[in-house]
Scaffold this motif. Structure first.
Motif, PDB file in Angstrom:
ATOM      1  N   ASP A 155       6.587   4.881 -85.396  1.00  0.00           N
ATOM      2  CA  ASP A 155       7.139   5.345 -83.910  1.00  0.00           C
ATOM      3  C   ASP A 155       6.274   5.399 -83.001  1.00  0.00           C
ATOM      4  N   ALA A 156       5.103   5.832 -83.948  1.00  0.00           N
ATOM      5  CA  ALA A 156       3.859   5.465 -82.585  1.00  0.00           C
ATOM      6  C   ALA A 156       3.222   4.845 -83.149  1.00  0.00           C
ATOM      7  N   VAL A 157       2.239   4.466 -82.518  1.00  0.00           N
ATOM      8  CA  VAL A 157       0.481   3.571 -82.729  1.00  0.00           C
ATOM      9  C   VAL A 157      -0.447   3.906 -81.613  1.00  0.00           C
ATOM     10  N   VAL A 158      -2.118   4.108 -82.312  1.00  0.00           N
ATOM     11  CA  VAL A 158      -3.062   4.493 -81.993  1.00  0.00           C
ATOM     12  C   VAL A 158      -3.715   2.569 -81.531  1.00  0.00           C
ATOM     13  N   LEU A 159      -3.437   3.188 -80.834  1.00  0.00           N
ATOM     14  CA  LEU A 159      -4.755   1.830 -80.304  1.00  0.00           C
ATOM     15  C   LEU A 159      -5.877   2.114 -80.285  1.00  0.00           C
ATOM     16  N   GLY A 160      -6.410   1.116 -79.197  1.00  0.00           N
ATOM     17  CA  GLY A 160      -7.923   0.965 -79.198  1.00  0.00           C
ATOM     18  C   GLY A 160      -8.500   0.010 -80.267  1.00  0.00           C
ATOM     19  N   ASN A 161      -9.051  -1.333 -79.985  1.00  0.00           N
ATOM     20  CA  ASN A 161      -9.149  -2.144 -81.495  1.00  0.00           C
ATOM     21  C   ASN A 161     -10.507  -2.384 -81.185  1.00  0.00           C
ATOM     22  N   LEU A 162     -11.527  -2.530 -80.070  1.00  0.00           N
ATOM     23  CA  LEU A 162     -12.619  -3.256 -79.813  1.00  0.00           C
ATOM     24  C   LEU A 162     -13.655  -1.943 -79.530  1.00  0.00           C
ATOM     25  N   GLY A 163     -14.347  -1.423 -80.124  1.00  0.00           N
ATOM     26  CA  GLY A 163     -15.741  -0.556 -79.600  1.00  0.00           C
ATOM     27  C   GLY A 163     -16.956   0.025 -80.152  1.00  0.00           C
ATOM     28  N   VAL A 164     -17.009   0.517 -80.268  1.00  0.00           N
ATOM     29  CA  VAL A 164     -18.270   0.980 -81.488  1.00  0.00           C
ATOM     30  C   VAL A 164     -18.081   2.547 -81.801  1.00  0.00           C
ATOM     31  N   VAL A 165     -18.823   2.535 -83.433  1.00  0.00           N
ATOM     32  CA  VAL A 165     -18.333   4.178 -83.644  1.00  0.00           C
ATOM     33  C   VAL A 165     -19.355   4.078 -84.821  1.00  0.00           C
ATOM     34  N   ARG A 166     -19.855   5.308 -84.722  1.00  0.00           N
ATOM     35  CA  ARG A 166     -20.393   6.098 -86.094  1.00  0.00           C
ATOM     36  C   ARG A 166     -19.603   5.989 -87.435  1.00  0.00           C
ATOM     37  N   VAL A 167     -20.835   5.974 -88.588  1.00  0.00           N
ATOM     38  CA  VAL A 167     -20.105   5.799 -89.525  1.00  0.00           C
ATOM     39  C   VAL A 167     -20.677   7.465 -89.943  1.00  0.00           C
ATOM     40  N   LEU A 168     -19.316   7.744 -90.597  1.00  0.00           N
ATOM     41  CA  LEU A 168     -19.645   9.472 -90.865  1.00  0.00           C
ATOM     42  C   LEU A 168     -19.399   9.212 -92.580  1.00  0.00           C
ATOM     43  N   LYS A 169     -19.384   8.912 -93.752  1.00  0.00           N
ATOM     44  CA  LYS A 169     -19.219   8.895 -94.595  1.00  0.00           C
ATOM     45  C   LYS A 169     -19.084   7.553 -95.091  1.00  0.00           C
ATOM     46  N   PRO A 219     -23.117  -3.500 -88.414  1.00  0.00           N
ATOM     47  CA  PRO A 219     -23.520  -2.810 -87.582  1.00  0.00           C
ATOM     48  C   PRO A 219     -24.815  -3.347 -85.936  1.00  0.00           C
ATOM     49  N   ILE A 220     -24.884  -2.801 -85.325  1.00  0.00           N
ATOM     50  CA  ILE A 220     -25.709  -2.776 -84.327  1.00  0.00           C
ATOM     51  C   ILE A 220     -27.342  -2.930 -85.008  1.00  0.00           C
ATOM     52  N   PRO A 221     -27.878  -3.832 -84.563  1.00  0.00           N
ATOM     53  CA  PRO A 221     -29.157  -4.558 -85.153  1.00  0.00           C
ATOM     54  C   PRO A 221     -30.585  -3.140 -84.529  1.00  0.00           C
ATOM     55  N   ASP A 222     -30.923  -2.331 -85.676  1.00  0.00           N
ATOM     56  CA  ASP A 222     -31.763  -1.828 -85.554  1.00  0.00           C
ATOM     57  C   ASP A 222     -32.733  -1.910 -84.458  1.00  0.00           C
ATOM     58  N   GLY A 223     -33.386  -0.685 -83.573  1.00  0.00           N
ATOM     59  CA  GLY A 223     -33.868  -1.457 -82.677  1.00  0.00           C
ATOM     60  C   GLY A 223     -34.556  -1.815 -81.985  1.00  0.00           C
ATOM     61  N   THR A 224     -32.382  -1.428 -81.347  1.00  0.00           N
ATOM     62  CA  THR A 224     -32.010  -2.869 -80.497  1.00  0.00           C
ATOM     63  C   THR A 224     -32.709  -2.744 -78.780  1.00  0.00           C
ATOM     64  N   ALA A 225     -33.159  -3.910 -78.157  1.00  0.00           N
ATOM     65  CA  ALA A 225     -33.220  -3.252 -76.858  1.00  0.00           C
ATOM     66  C   ALA A 225     -32.409  -2.418 -75.819  1.00  0.00           C
ATOM     67  N   TYR A 226     -31.163  -3.133 -75.975  1.00  0.00           N
ATOM     68  CA  TYR A 226     -29.790  -2.558 -74.988  1.00  0.00           C
ATOM     69  C   TYR A 226     -29.067  -1.889 -75.411  1.00  0.00           C
ATOM     70  N   SER A 227     -28.633  -1.135 -74.395  1.00  0.00           N
ATOM     71  CA  SER A 227     -27.811  -0.003 -74.435  1.00  0.00           C
ATOM     72  C   SER A 227     -25.854  -0.279 -74.740  1.00  0.00           C
ATOM     73  N   LEU A 228     -25.848   0.887 -75.525  1.00  0.00           N
ATOM     74  CA  LEU A 228     -25.095   1.206 -75.902  1.00  0.00           C
ATOM     75  C   LEU A 228     -23.149   0.600 -75.045  1.00  0.00           C
ATOM     76  N   PRO A 229     -23.499   0.866 -73.753  1.00  0.00           N
ATOM     77  CA  PRO A 229     -22.428   0.168 -73.418  1.00  0.00           C
ATOM     78  C   PRO A 229     -22.225  -0.339 -72.838  1.00  0.00           C
ATOM     79  N   ARG A 230     -23.387  -1.280 -73.079  1.00  0.00           N
ATOM     80  CA  ARG A 230     -23.528  -3.036 -73.030  1.00  0.00           C
ATOM     81  C   ARG A 230     -23.530  -3.649 -74.258  1.00  0.00           C
ATOM     82  N   TRP A 231     -23.337  -3.108 -75.532  1.00  0.00           N
ATOM     83  CA  TRP A 231     -22.667  -3.681 -76.935  1.00  0.00           C
ATOM     84  C   TRP A 231     -21.224  -3.125 -76.694  1.00  0.00           C
ATOM     85  N   ALA A 232     -21.497  -2.012 -76.162  1.00  0.00           N
ATOM     86  CA  ALA A 232     -19.337  -1.724 -76.666  1.00  0.00           C
ATOM     87  C   ALA A 232     -18.563  -2.850 -75.673  1.00  0.00           C
TER      88      ALA A 232
END
Length: 348
Positions: A30-44, A102-115
């Protein structure tokens, strides 16, 4: 996990317009939650998870793979036409750990660029296939003698940056002062789409609408003359066309002999037709790709990090979570100057 930044994609616009498919009906939901590309934080991470490559607190890229075929290409896209998948337009969610890179540790690039990575991962796959096909017929001539042209958005831009890196001449159509300047600043020859105002007029009723047909033909001729000037009269070696039906005949007319049409999107029409004999005689190759191959994901990410091949700094536009309806409307109505529209779900 909790989403941080999501990238607004054409597939989300397609879902909202329920064209070319009604994803709710296709999924039987009946309903779909969209959004299949982006940056997320792992909580658990679930205690029973095996071969876990992420840790709590990691910032990761969501890989949009729902159902895979036997060669690890996507048959159904996550948070689009794949049932029982929940996209990034939710404050918190759960997902299979295999879809997090995972985004590389210590990346030189901002989150919006990765997104903006989704457009780049898609471009990497499409360009590698298109370039490989072109080389099967033009094995010896240098890329500097050939033009790569694109119309579309961020994916086409990313492909042209790869083509430029490979030594090709590169040009792209743009319809605003902002985008013309953006292309020029990034070493791509801009072709102002406004110079050809009737290029997208419908062609199906030409015989019953002579005046409209003449207007369109004039715009087409003017555009093809620009292409001739940019390509020394030979036409486009690789044409990245992610628009579709309204401009498809123009794409083919602009294509050089032994040229390649590269497609990985269909913003304005999926149904296409051409003269098969003419395409065969001209030795045109048509390359159609969708998403990319899941095991290639780490390699593409690492190439982006080491080569800096990603959305230019400051090139994205970000809407807050409560502005997502405005983002959807602005995207659908062509009001966003950036090739990389995004939405913020949770704070960093």
């Amino acid at each position: 996990m909790e989403p941080i930044l999501g990238s607004w994609e054409a597939n989300m616009d397609h879902a909202l317009t329920r064209s070319p498919i009604d994803v709710c009906s296709s999924r039987g939901e009946d309903a779909v939650v969209l959004g299949n590309l982006g940056v997320v934080r792992v909580l658990k991470v679930h205690a029973g998870s095996r071969n876990v490559r992420v840790r709590e607190g990691d910032l990761c890229l969501l890989l949009p793979f729902g159902k895979l075929d036997r060669f690890d290409y996507a048959e159904l896209a996550y948070a689009y036409d794949c049932p029982h998948t929940i996209g990034l337009l939710a404050r918190r969610s759960k997902m299979d750990v295999r879809l997090l890179l995972p985004i590389p540790d210590g990346t030189a690039y901002s989150l919006p660029r990765w997104a903006a990575y989704g457009r780049y991962f898609t471009a990497w796959d499409n360009w590698s296939k298109a370039y490989g096909c072109w080389r099967t017929q033009v094995a010896d001539d240098g890329p500097a003698n050939h033009l790569v042209f694109g119309w579309g958005g961020g994916v086409a831009f990313a492909e042209l940056m790869l083509a430029k890196q490979a030594g090709f001449r590169v040009a792209m159509a743009a319809g605003s002062d902002e985008r013309v300047a953006f292309l020029r600043d990034n070493g791509i020859t801009p072709v102002d789409r406004r110079r050809f105002p009737d290029l997208s007029l419908p062609t199906r009723q030409e015989r019953s609408d002579r005046e409209r047909h003449q207007r369109r033909r004039k715009s087409v001729e003017a555009f093809l003359n620009v292409v001739k000037d940019l390509s020394d009269g030979y036409g486009v070696a690789v044409f990245v066309d992610n628009i579709g039906e309204p401009l498809y005949d123009v794409t083919l007319s602009a294509l050089a002999r032994e040229g390649v049409v590269a497609t990985c999107g269909w913003k304005a029409g999926m149904r296409l037709s051409h003269l098969r004999g003419a395409e065969s005689i001209a030795r045109h190759i048509h390359v159609n790709t969708h998403v990319w191959r899941l095991p290639d994901s780490p390699r593409i990410r690492d190439f982006m990090e080491t080569d800096g091949w990603m959305a230019p700094e400051g090139s994205s536009v970000i809407y807050d979570f409560n502005q997502v309806p405005d983002l959807a409307d602005d995207y659908a109505n062509g009001k966003i100057g950036s090739y990389f529209p995004m939405y913020r779900v949770n704070p960093l």
